[in-house]
Design a protein around this motif. Structure first.
Motif, PDB file in Angstrom:
ATOM      1  N   MET A 210      13.360 -13.875 -14.286  1.00  0.00           N
ATOM      2  CA  MET A 210      12.131 -14.585 -14.610  1.00  0.00           C
ATOM      3  C   MET A 210      12.180 -15.117 -16.033  1.00  0.00           C
ATOM      4  SD  MET A 210      10.654 -14.667 -11.818  1.00  0.00           S
ATOM      5  CE  MET A 210       9.175 -15.537 -12.273  1.00  0.00           C
ATOM      6  N   GLN A 211      12.707 -14.321 -16.950  1.00  0.00           N
ATOM      7  CA  GLN A 211      12.780 -14.750 -18.349  1.00  0.00           C
ATOM      8  C   GLN A 211      13.628 -15.999 -18.499  1.00  0.00           C
ATOM      9  OE1 GLN A 211      14.134 -11.241 -20.298  1.00  0.00           O
ATOM     10  NE2 GLN A 211      12.058 -10.462 -20.649  1.00  0.00           N
ATOM     11  N   ARG A 212      14.688 -16.036 -17.690  1.00  0.00           N
ATOM     12  CA  ARG A 212      15.563 -17.203 -17.727  1.00  0.00           C
ATOM     13  C   ARG A 212      14.807 -18.489 -17.479  1.00  0.00           C
ATOM     14  NH1 ARG A 212      20.798 -17.689 -14.994  1.00  0.00           N
ATOM     15  NH2 ARG A 212      19.571 -18.429 -13.265  1.00  0.00           N
ATOM     16  N   MET A 213      13.796 -18.452 -16.608  1.00  0.00           N
ATOM     17  CA  MET A 213      13.055 -19.674 -16.322  1.00  0.00           C
ATOM     18  C   MET A 213      11.740 -19.709 -17.089  1.00  0.00           C
ATOM     19  SD  MET A 213      11.711 -19.081 -12.434  1.00  0.00           S
ATOM     20  CE  MET A 213      13.009 -18.178 -11.645  1.00  0.00           C
ATOM     21  N   ASP A 214      11.700 -18.990 -18.236  1.00  0.00           N
ATOM     22  CA  ASP A 214      10.512 -18.906 -19.062  1.00  0.00           C
ATOM     23  C   ASP A 214       9.338 -18.291 -18.314  1.00  0.00           C
ATOM     24  OD1 ASP A 214      11.907 -20.073 -21.061  1.00  0.00           O
ATOM     25  OD2 ASP A 214      11.203 -22.102 -20.624  1.00  0.00           O
ATOM     26  N   GLY A 215       9.649 -17.545 -17.288  1.00  0.00           N
ATOM     27  CA  GLY A 215       8.582 -16.917 -16.522  1.00  0.00           C
ATOM     28  C   GLY A 215       8.432 -15.457 -16.917  1.00  0.00           C
ATOM     29  N   ARG A 216       7.585 -14.748 -16.188  1.00  0.00           N
ATOM     30  CA  ARG A 216       7.353 -13.354 -16.506  1.00  0.00           C
ATOM     31  C   ARG A 216       7.206 -12.581 -15.199  1.00  0.00           C
ATOM     32  NH1 ARG A 216       2.415 -11.910 -19.710  1.00  0.00           N
ATOM     33  NH2 ARG A 216       1.407 -13.479 -18.405  1.00  0.00           N
ATOM     34  N   VAL A 217       7.347 -11.265 -15.331  1.00  0.00           N
ATOM     35  CA  VAL A 217       7.021 -10.415 -14.201  1.00  0.00           C
ATOM     36  C   VAL A 217       6.248  -9.224 -14.763  1.00  0.00           C
ATOM     37  CG1 VAL A 217       9.253  -9.254 -14.380  1.00  0.00           C
ATOM     38  CG2 VAL A 217       7.925  -9.023 -12.301  1.00  0.00           C
ATOM     39  N   TRP A 218       5.209  -8.816 -14.044  1.00  0.00           N
ATOM     40  CA  TRP A 218       4.529  -7.594 -14.429  1.00  0.00           C
ATOM     41  C   TRP A 218       3.943  -6.947 -13.184  1.00  0.00           C
ATOM     42  CZ3 TRP A 218       2.482 -12.401 -15.177  1.00  0.00           C
ATOM     43  CH2 TRP A 218       1.217 -12.653 -14.680  1.00  0.00           C
ATOM     44  N   ALA A 219       3.414  -5.761 -13.374  1.00  0.00           N
ATOM     45  CA  ALA A 219       2.942  -5.044 -12.202  1.00  0.00           C
ATOM     46  C   ALA A 219       1.701  -4.238 -12.556  1.00  0.00           C
ATOM     47  CB  ALA A 219       4.031  -4.117 -11.695  1.00  0.00           C
ATOM     48  N   THR A 220       0.905  -3.993 -11.536  1.00  0.00           N
ATOM     49  CA  THR A 220      -0.200  -3.049 -11.689  1.00  0.00           C
ATOM     50  C   THR A 220      -0.062  -2.075 -10.532  1.00  0.00           C
ATOM     51  OG1 THR A 220      -1.633  -4.432 -10.366  1.00  0.00           O
ATOM     52  CG2 THR A 220      -1.773  -4.716 -12.738  1.00  0.00           C
ATOM     53  N   SER A 221      -0.421  -0.830 -10.774  1.00  0.00           N
ATOM     54  CA  SER A 221      -0.258   0.120  -9.693  1.00  0.00           C
ATOM     55  C   SER A 221      -1.161   1.333  -9.916  1.00  0.00           C
ATOM     56  CB  SER A 221       1.195   0.574  -9.615  1.00  0.00           C
ATOM     57  OG  SER A 221       1.330   1.538  -8.598  1.00  0.00           O
ATOM     58  N   GLU A 222      -1.361   2.048  -8.849  1.00  0.00           N
ATOM     59  CA  GLU A 222      -2.057   3.313  -8.948  1.00  0.00           C
ATOM     60  C   GLU A 222      -1.281   4.271  -8.068  1.00  0.00           C
ATOM     61  OE1 GLU A 222      -6.529   4.915  -8.284  1.00  0.00           O
ATOM     62  OE2 GLU A 222      -6.253   2.770  -8.592  1.00  0.00           O
ATOM     63  N   LEU A 223      -0.999   5.417  -8.598  1.00  0.00           N
ATOM     64  CA  LEU A 223      -0.146   6.350  -7.882  1.00  0.00           C
ATOM     65  C   LEU A 223      -0.755   6.658  -6.514  1.00  0.00           C
ATOM     66  CD1 LEU A 223       2.487   7.798  -8.454  1.00  0.00           C
ATOM     67  CD2 LEU A 223       1.185   9.793  -9.176  1.00  0.00           C
ATOM     68  N   GLY A 224       0.045   6.496  -5.484  1.00  0.00           N
ATOM     69  CA  GLY A 224      -0.406   6.836  -4.136  1.00  0.00           C
ATOM     70  C   GLY A 224      -1.209   5.732  -3.464  1.00  0.00           C
ATOM     71  N   LYS A 225      -1.499   4.647  -4.173  1.00  0.00           N
ATOM     72  CA  LYS A 225      -2.334   3.622  -3.562  1.00  0.00           C
ATOM     73  C   LYS A 225      -1.622   2.273  -3.416  1.00  0.00           C
ATOM     74  CE  LYS A 225      -6.800   5.525  -4.441  1.00  0.00           C
ATOM     75  NZ  LYS A 225      -8.062   5.422  -5.159  1.00  0.00           N
ATOM     76  N   GLY A 226      -0.429   2.183  -3.941  1.00  0.00           N
ATOM     77  CA  GLY A 226       0.294   0.935  -3.821  1.00  0.00           C
ATOM     78  C   GLY A 226       0.414   0.223  -5.151  1.00  0.00           C
TER      79      GLY A 226
ATOM     80  N   ASN B  23       0.841  -1.198   0.000  1.00  0.00           N
ATOM     81  CA  ASN B  23       0.000   0.000   0.000  1.00  0.00           C
ATOM     82  C   ASN B  23       0.882   1.256   0.000  1.00  0.00           C
ATOM     83  OD1 ASN B  23       1.000  -0.262   2.541  1.00  0.00           O
ATOM     84  ND2 ASN B  23      -0.885   0.289   3.613  1.00  0.00           N
ATOM     85  N   GLY B  24       1.988   1.137  -0.746  1.00  0.00           N
ATOM     86  CA  GLY B  24       2.976   2.225  -0.770  1.00  0.00           C
ATOM     87  C   GLY B  24       2.617   3.322  -1.752  1.00  0.00           C
ATOM     88  N   ILE B  25       3.669   4.025  -2.204  1.00  0.00           N
ATOM     89  CA  ILE B  25       3.412   5.203  -3.016  1.00  0.00           C
ATOM     90  C   ILE B  25       2.985   4.846  -4.439  1.00  0.00           C
ATOM     91  CG2 ILE B  25       5.008   6.643  -1.699  1.00  0.00           C
ATOM     92  CD1 ILE B  25       6.960   6.273  -4.102  1.00  0.00           C
ATOM     93  N   GLY B  26       3.267   3.613  -4.873  1.00  0.00           N
ATOM     94  CA  GLY B  26       2.838   3.166  -6.187  1.00  0.00           C
ATOM     95  C   GLY B  26       3.504   3.964  -7.307  1.00  0.00           C
ATOM     96  N   PHE B  27       3.031   3.750  -8.542  1.00  0.00           N
ATOM     97  CA  PHE B  27       3.559   4.543  -9.648  1.00  0.00           C
ATOM     98  C   PHE B  27       2.461   4.725 -10.686  1.00  0.00           C
ATOM     99  CE2 PHE B  27       4.596   0.113 -10.479  1.00  0.00           C
ATOM    100  CZ  PHE B  27       4.121  -0.073 -11.770  1.00  0.00           C
ATOM    101  N   ASP B  28       2.678   5.697 -11.540  1.00  0.00           N
ATOM    102  CA  ASP B  28       1.696   5.981 -12.574  1.00  0.00           C
ATOM    103  C   ASP B  28       1.892   4.964 -13.691  1.00  0.00           C
ATOM    104  OD1 ASP B  28       0.118   6.995 -14.576  1.00  0.00           O
ATOM    105  OD2 ASP B  28       0.530   9.087 -13.975  1.00  0.00           O
ATOM    106  N   MET B  29       0.816   4.310 -14.093  1.00  0.00           N
ATOM    107  CA  MET B  29       0.935   3.244 -15.078  1.00  0.00           C
ATOM    108  C   MET B  29       1.464   3.747 -16.422  1.00  0.00           C
ATOM    109  SD  MET B  29       0.375   0.236 -13.871  1.00  0.00           S
ATOM    110  CE  MET B  29      -0.236  -0.984 -15.020  1.00  0.00           C
ATOM    111  N   LYS B  30       1.431   5.073 -16.633  1.00  0.00           N
ATOM    112  CA  LYS B  30       1.943   5.551 -17.919  1.00  0.00           C
ATOM    113  C   LYS B  30       3.473   5.427 -17.988  1.00  0.00           C
ATOM    114  CE  LYS B  30       2.079  10.464 -16.748  1.00  0.00           C
ATOM    115  NZ  LYS B  30       1.394  11.755 -16.940  1.00  0.00           N
ATOM    116  N   TYR B  31       4.083   5.250 -16.823  1.00  0.00           N
ATOM    117  CA  TYR B  31       5.532   5.015 -16.821  1.00  0.00           C
ATOM    118  C   TYR B  31       5.864   3.535 -16.770  1.00  0.00           C
ATOM    119  CZ  TYR B  31       5.771   9.973 -15.758  1.00  0.00           C
ATOM    120  OH  TYR B  31       5.634  11.313 -15.808  1.00  0.00           O
ATOM    121  N   TYR B  32       4.805   2.705 -16.968  1.00  0.00           N
ATOM    122  CA  TYR B  32       5.003   1.253 -16.783  1.00  0.00           C
ATOM    123  C   TYR B  32       6.181   0.714 -17.587  1.00  0.00           C
ATOM    124  CZ  TYR B  32       4.088  -3.709 -16.497  1.00  0.00           C
ATOM    125  OH  TYR B  32       4.222  -5.044 -16.279  1.00  0.00           O
TER     126      TYR B  32
END
Lengths: 143, 1243
Positions: free
Chosen positions: B1212-1228, B1173-1182
């Motif tokens: 993650m790519q090395r093990m054929d995996g992936r990483v992604w994120a969702t966020s909202e600025l100020g909400k985590g 529930n931290g400061i999060g980030f704006d998804m436009k900078y994803y």
């Protein structure tokens, strides 16, 4: 505790003058009593050791950097560990490399300890202090 | 009574006695006598009333005593029951070899479930932790919290039970509880004892409602006793009353007489003042009192009579003299069936037909002798309908109508008899039970004075110990002495220790009984009695057989385990639920697991769903059909290597009916691979065979018959397949070669063989040259040989041509050499001719030169006839006049292949006259000028190969050239060079073919080398980075530090800030180097997948940040199941730690920081979700988030190197995996790590 531990020298094998200076200063800051002799490459280290042997004043511990001119640190270590008189002296690898291969080979050849030099000077002093405490005070050397 | 009635019937009750004393006085003596009589009547009345009262009290007391006694009995029985439970557990619990602890407990509970006793009594079991295992007489499949169980009594059962468990020897308590078939509460008593080893509360409980009704029965019985007592009282009272009445009548008579006497005396005396006598009044009043008492007595008697009459108990009154019935009460009439009138003719003995008069009198003797006031005996009562019933007769003597009578109370004792019988039976059963269970029981007293003795020792125990009861009681050492000498000291010490610390005594060891070694188990509970003595209640069990079995079992188990662990085959045993019970070393090694960790777990844990389901299907088949199953199973070992196994699965059933499935597997991976390879190679071979552009066949090594042949061969040799397969190897060889063919076949070996060049005959008879490659194989089970044919006819020709060319070239060279060294034209042309003949292999030839007059001049000849020589030298033949001359004019060789052609075209008679069968003429022309002609011929059938003629053509032109000009030599040399080059080219082409084959290999080697170089470069880079970049950093930091430390006083504030900034810069730089190194290491470090417990992994990872999490008061929620996943441990570790560090970094400054870690699983992936529930980030900078060196914040805000998330992505790519994120600025933010379930990567 063996009192004579405090009189035997510590051999520092290191080519980088900055590192030599910092190491000596670190020892000085910690008021180490053992004299420190410095060798700037493997060849010098071996000849120094021979001199020490003649004077019956072998170092209590050897601090060895790996990246040395002329002879690589691991080669120096190999020479030490195959020498009849030197092999009993504990050798602490004190280097910047945290490479797994280096660590593994060092121990395989017979290093007694492997310490990565921290960049932070306070931590470096801590490390030096611990080396001194352990190898000159706590540890009982082979006689 | 009748007497009284008659005596007081006149006028009125009072008038009669008064008449007696009418106007008469009494003497003092008479008065006092009457007083005594009335007092004694009074006292009798009082005593009898008091007796009734006290008797009634006594009954009440007795009933309550009885109740108490019964409860004690019940409690004692329950305690015995519980002790039996414990001794049962003691037997069972040792069987840990065949059963796991859980199974043992299960067995025990199942047995306990079946136990019933007393009145609906049953066993219950709870754990110290408050779980009910056996509840309300039923074993619970799932333990229930006791606190969840509703108690009708409202009592906290568990607390009560735990209090009792703490007591030595347990204890009992009363409460109300439902019955098994009735939820209503009933009074109940339970005895509780703990079994510490299993932390079990063992209880035996029984209901008390039946006890109450029993007591009610007894109460009734006692009450009837009271009535009986009353009756006896009445029996005594009535005669007394009669006696009293008689006495009082007698007294009254006496009084009357005395009175009359007095009256007479007074009448006859001369007494003057007779009326002054005062006696009248007094006496009358006292007599009145007597009457009233008598009346009361009568009423009382009547009441008693009524009560007696109404009683259910049969009461008979019969004559003492003739035993005839006088009276019978209602109960007697109802139950006996006789009416009163019928009874009058009968005697008492008529209703007790089993005894005669003498026997009866003997029974009644003590009564008659006044030795006893009542007697009891049992007899058989016969009713009117002749039915009989066992009875108890209570006989007393009494008076009835002044006659002495027997009063008999008759009780039906049928039920009592039955009850007694029942009790007897139960007792017998119990006794036999006690006799038959091999358990000795004892009570052992330790006095405070340290004296010890057996207070009780059961016969069974004496029998077990092989000593007499007498000896046992005499000296306890007689019992102790049976302990094996090796164990004696230990045993005694154990006992001595209990002096000061009385607690459960448990000993198991060897004893020597009649020179035989046996194993006993002793268990004893201490209780401290009033005077401080310790009383030990002990149970001794002979466990010899058990021990023997245990030992045997252990040995066989040992053998089994040793055997299993030394076999390379995998072996395992699973229980009915397909959980592992055993697996051997080979299995452990294969899966990198330990038996103790996998025990009780199933294949899902080891292999995952897909494989486990397959394996279990087979297991179930074995369990259900009870049949052995031999099958192939494919599993994956812990490294992910596929493992094909030949598996035998078989059912195992123990004596106790437990089912297991055992299995042994032999690694068939290699075999399977080989099989697969074989199959593949067979297919390949087939394809290779069928589609091979070279003829191929297989022939039988013995018969040499063709077994199979490919299309190409059929086409080449011109046979149909059916036809070919009837032929043998000999049929395609020319007759003359067969002998050497057979010789060659004898020498064939298994090895691939290149058997050189052979001649084969086609169907049309044409001979071809072939090279044979062959190899032995088994075809349809017989030794056969596979043959590949290479038609080298053309190649051979070419080869021959090449050989010829070489030869020719050599010749040319020689000619050239000759021409260079020779100045003699004739000599040179002789040589040329010789060589030319050698080239074409013919015997004859000529060289003529054209003279300036355009005539031929013979320069050199071989084997020409005399005529021809003369013709040529003397006739000056013009160029156009002869056959050869025309070829010079046409500038074209003239070749006549047959004699006919020679005859046809030869213009000169001389030539025609000769037997020339081949003739060739080559013009010698240079720069368009004809210089001469070279002819070759033969008189034999040899035909020169066309090639050689070509050579001669060339030779001719060369010779011409030479002849023409000296430059010709150089020109020739050039030609030679060209030729050589051509040849080299063809050789090169051959070589290229070989090269082509190696190209791929080379490319591979090159790329491998490149890869190695890159890796090497990378390593060197890392090494340099760490050394070369960090060493100066250390210097900068070191000296900055020294500046701060040693020269602090000389630095102003600004300088200090500078130094500080230098230092933080170096730290930042150091971090970047470290992160870069880690990032680059990800590229060239090997990844390896391993099993990991994801829950443990996450917890361990998070523990690294514990201090920071605590410092910032983080709430961390971990919702991770305990399951095994397969992933690259190093990579996942890097990824998760970076994500988690990020979460901390961007959350720690918000209020109530919180991190939630979730886990999701679907068909193909595992997901780890880290939500903050931290400061999060704006998804436009994803897009920038995962890019290396991209940062969304300034360093001073949130420190970092910008490498972390890039590293996560790479890991993650090395093990054929992936990483992604969702966020909202100020909400985590939530970061997702996706791990594929099937990892294809090898490295």
């Amino acid at each position: 505790m063996n009192h004579s531990n405090l009189n035997n020298p510590i051999l520092l094998i290191e080519d980088n003058p900055v590192d030599i200076d910092l190491t000596l200063r670190a020892f000085k800051l910690r008021k180490l009593t053992n004299p420190i002799i410095v060798a700037r490459d493997g060849e010098e280290a071996l000849s120094l050791m021979n001199t020490c042997l003649e004077q019956n004043n072998l170092p209590i511990v050897v601090l060895l950097d790996l990246k040395l001119p002329k002879i690589h640190g691991l080669e120096v270590l190999k020479e030490f560990k195959s020498h009849l008189d030197f092999k009993k002296i504990p050798v602490v690898i004190l280097t910047t490399s945290a490479d797994n291969l280096d660590i593994q080979s060092a121990y395989e050849i017979g290093a007694n300890s492997y310490i990565v030099k921290p960049v932070n000077f306070e931590k470096f002093i801590e490390v030096v202090e611990k080396i001194e405490l352990y190898w000159t005070v706590i540890n009982n050397p082979a006689l | 009574m009748t007497k009284i009635k008659t005596s007081i019937s006149t006028k009125n009750l009072l008038s009669f006695p008064f008449n007696l004393f009418k106007k008469k006085g009494l003497s003092v003596y008479q008065f006092s006598l009457i007083l005594i009589v009335s007092a004694s009547i009074l006292s009798i009345l009082i005593v009898s009333t008091a007796w009734v009262m006290s008797e009634s009290n006594g009954v009440q007391k007795e009933i309550s005593l009885l109740k108490e006694k019964n409860l004690e009995n019940k409690e004692e029985k329950l305690k015995e029951e519980v002790l039996r439970l414990i001794s049962y557990i003691e037997y069972t619990k040792h069987d840990t070899i065949r059963y796991s602890q859980e199974q043992l407990k299960d067995r025990v509970l199942r047995y306990f479930e079946s136990i019933r006793f007393g009145n609906d009594g049953y066993v219950f079991v709870n754990t110290y932790s408050g779980n009910a295992l056996l509840f309300n007489g039923k074993k619970l499949e799932e333990p229930i919290r006791m606190s969840d169980l509703k108690q009708p009594s409202g009592l906290n059962l568990f607390e009560t039970e735990m209090n009792l468990v703490k007591l030595p020897g347990g204890g009992s308590f009363q409460y109300e509880f439902m019955k098994m078939d009735d939820p209503k509460p009933y009074p109940k008593i339970s005895y509780i004892m703990g079994f510490d080893q299993w932390e079990w509360i063992l209880g035996a409980g029984d209901y008390l409602d039946n006890l109450d009704s029993e007591i009610a029965l007894m109460e009734k019985d006692l009450k009837s006793n009271l009535y009986r007592g009353l009756l006896i009282g009445i029996g005594i009272f009535i005669p007394l009353l009669i006696l009293l009445l008689l006495f009082s009548t007698y007294v009254a008579k006496l009084i009357q007489n005395q009175f009359n006497n007095f009256v007479n005396i007074i009448k006859n005396s001369p007494l003057e003042n007779k009326d002054q006598l005062p006696f009248n009044q007094i006496y009358i009043r006292d007599l009145k009192t007597i009457g009233i008492d008598i009346l009361q007595a009568e009423t009382l008697v009547k009441q008693f009579g009524n009560i007696i009459d109404q009683l259910n108990t049969k009461i008979y009154i019969f004559s003492k003299v003739n035993l005839k019935f006088i009276h019978a009460n209602k109960g007697a009439i109802q139950k006996g069936g006789y009416a009163i009138s019928e009874l009058q003719d009968k005697t008492f003995l008529d209703i007790l037909p089993t005894i005669n008069r003498n026997q009866f009198l003997r029974q009644a003797e003590p009564l008659l002798q006044n030795q006893s006031d009542k007697i009891l005996f049992e007899s058989i009562f016969q009713r009117k309908d002749k039915t009989t019933v066992p009875v108890e007769v209570q006989l007393t003597l009494s008076f009835f109508d002044k006659k002495e009578v027997y009063v008999a109370l008759i009780y039906d004792i049928t039920e009592r008899k039955q009850a007694n019988k029942l009790i007897k039976n139960q007792k017998e059963q119990y006794d036999s039970l006690v006799q038959n269970i091999p358990v000795g029981v004892y009570k052992f007293r330790m006095k405070t004075s340290e004296e010890m003795s057996f207070e009780y020792i059961s016969p069974r125990m004496c029998e077990m110990a092989g000593i007499t009861e007498k000896d046992a009681y005499l000296d306890y050492m007689n019992v102790f002495k049976t302990v094996h000498p090796d164990e004696f000291e230990n045993f005694i010490n154990l006992i001595l220790a209990t002096f000061h610390n009385p607690k459960l005594f448990e000993w198991e060891g060897r004893v020597v009984i009649k020179d035989k070694i046996k194993w006993f188990s002793v268990r004893s509970n201490p209780s401290i009695v009033e005077n401080g003595d310790i009383l030990w209640d002990g149970v001794v069990t002979d466990i010899t057989e058990h021990k023997k079995a245990e030992q045997l079992l252990q040995e066989s188990e040992q053998r089994f385990v040793t055997f299993m662990n030394n076999t390379s085959a995998l072996a395992w045993i699973k229980d009915e639920n397909l959980n592992y019970v055993f697996l051997n070393k080979a299995y452990e090694n294969m899966q990198n697991i330990k038996l103790e960790n996998i025990k009780g777990k199933d294949d899902f844990i080891i292999f995952g769903q897909e494989i486990a389901e397959r394996l279990q299907q087979n297991d179930r088949f074995v369990l259900e059909t009870n049949q052995l199953l031999e099958t192939d199973e494919t599993v994956v070992d812990y490294k992910g290597t596929i493992f094909h196994a030949l598996v035998n699965k078989f059912p195992i059933q123990t004596e106790s009916g437990k089912k297991f499935v055992g299995g042994m597997a032999i690694d068939m991976t290699e075999h399977k691979k080989a099989e697969q390879l074989l199959q593949e190679s067979e297919i390949h071979f087939r394809q290779l065979f069928e589609n091979n552009p070279q003829p191929m066949w297989i022939y039988d090594l013995e018969t040499l018959q063709f077994k199979d042949v490919n299309e190409t061969a059929l086409k080449k040799y011109g046979y149909a397949k059916d036809e070919f397969l009837t032929m043998t190897l000999k049929d395609i060889r020319p007759q003359e070669d067969i002998a050497s063919l057979l010789k060659n076949i004898e020498s064939v070996t298994d090895e691939f063989q290149e058997s050189g060049v052979w001649r084969h005959q086609l169907k049309d008879g044409k001979l071809i040259l072939v090279e044979i490659f062959s190899h032995n194989l088994l075809f349809e089970g017989k030794p056969a040989r596979l043959v590949l044919v290479n038609d080298v006819t053309e190649r051979k020709q070419t080869e021959e041509e090449i050989l010829t060319i070489n030869k020719e070239l050599k010749t040319l060279n020689e000619i050239i050499m000759a021409s260079v060294s020779s100045i003699n034209l004739k000599e040179m042309l002789d040589t040329v001719l010789d060589e030319a003949l050698q080239i074409c292999g013919l015997e004859g030839g000529t060289i003529c030169l054209i003279e300036p007059d355009n005539t031929f001049k013979l320069i050199s000849q071989r084997e020409s006839s005399e005529e021809t020589i003369i013709d040529l030298t003397e006739n000056k033949i013009k160029v156009g006049d002869c056959l050869c001359g025309s070829c010079v004019q046409d500038n074209c060789p003239l070749i006549l292949n047959t004699k006919e052609e020679v005859l046809k075209y030869a213009t000169r008679e001389v030539l025609r006259g000769e037997d020339i069968r081949f003739h060739a003429a080559f013009p010698l022309i240079s720069k368009g000028i004809g210089l001469g002609v070279l002819c070759v011929f033969t008189r034999t059938d040899i035909k020169p190969i066309p090639r050689s003629l070509k050579i001669l053509e060339t030779l001719s032109s060369q010779v011409a050239l030479f002849i023409e000009n000296i430059l010709l030599v150089q020109d020739l040399e050039n030609k030679v060079k060209e030729r050589t080059l051509e040849l080299e080219k063809s050789e090169k082409a051959l070589l290229n073919m070989v090269d082509d084959l190696n190209i791929k290999q080379n490319q591979l080697a090159t790329s491998n080398k490149k890869l190695a170089e890159i890796n090497k470069e990378m390593e060197t880079f890392s090494y340099s980075v760490s050394h070369d970049l960090k060493a100066p950093l250390r210097g900068i930091d070191g000296y900055s530090n020294l500046l701060q430390e040693l020269y602090a006083s000389e630095l102003n504030e600004e300088a200090k800030i500078f130094v500080n900034n230098i230092r933080s810069g170096t730290q930042q730089m150091n971090q970047i180097i470290e992160d870069l190194l880690a990032y680059s290491r990800l590229d060239h470090s090997l990844i390896k997948k391993s099993f990991l417990n994801i829950n443990l992994f996450i917890n361990n990872s998070i523990n690294l940040y514990k201090k920071e999490l605590d410092d910032f008061k983080f709430e961390v929620q971990i919702n991770i199941p305990t399951i095994l996943i397969v992933a690259d441990l190093d990579g996942l570790s890097i990824a998760f730690r970076n994500i988690f560090e990020n979460a901390i970094k961007f959350t720690k400054l918000v209020e109530n920081p919180k991190i939630i870690i979730d886990f999701e699983e679907d068909k193909n992936f595992w997901h780890i979700l880290v939500t903050d529930n931290g400061i999060g980030f704006d998804m436009k900078y994803y897009d920038k988030v995962f890019q290396i060196f991209k940062r969304l914040h300034r360093v001073e805000e949130y420190p970092g190197t910008g490498i972390g998330l890039a590293m996560v992505e790479k890991a993650m790519q090395r093990m054929d995996g992936r990483v992604w994120a969702t966020s909202e600025l100020g909400k985590g933010a939530t970061f997702y790590l996706e791990i594929p379930k099937i990892l294809n990567y090898e490295s």
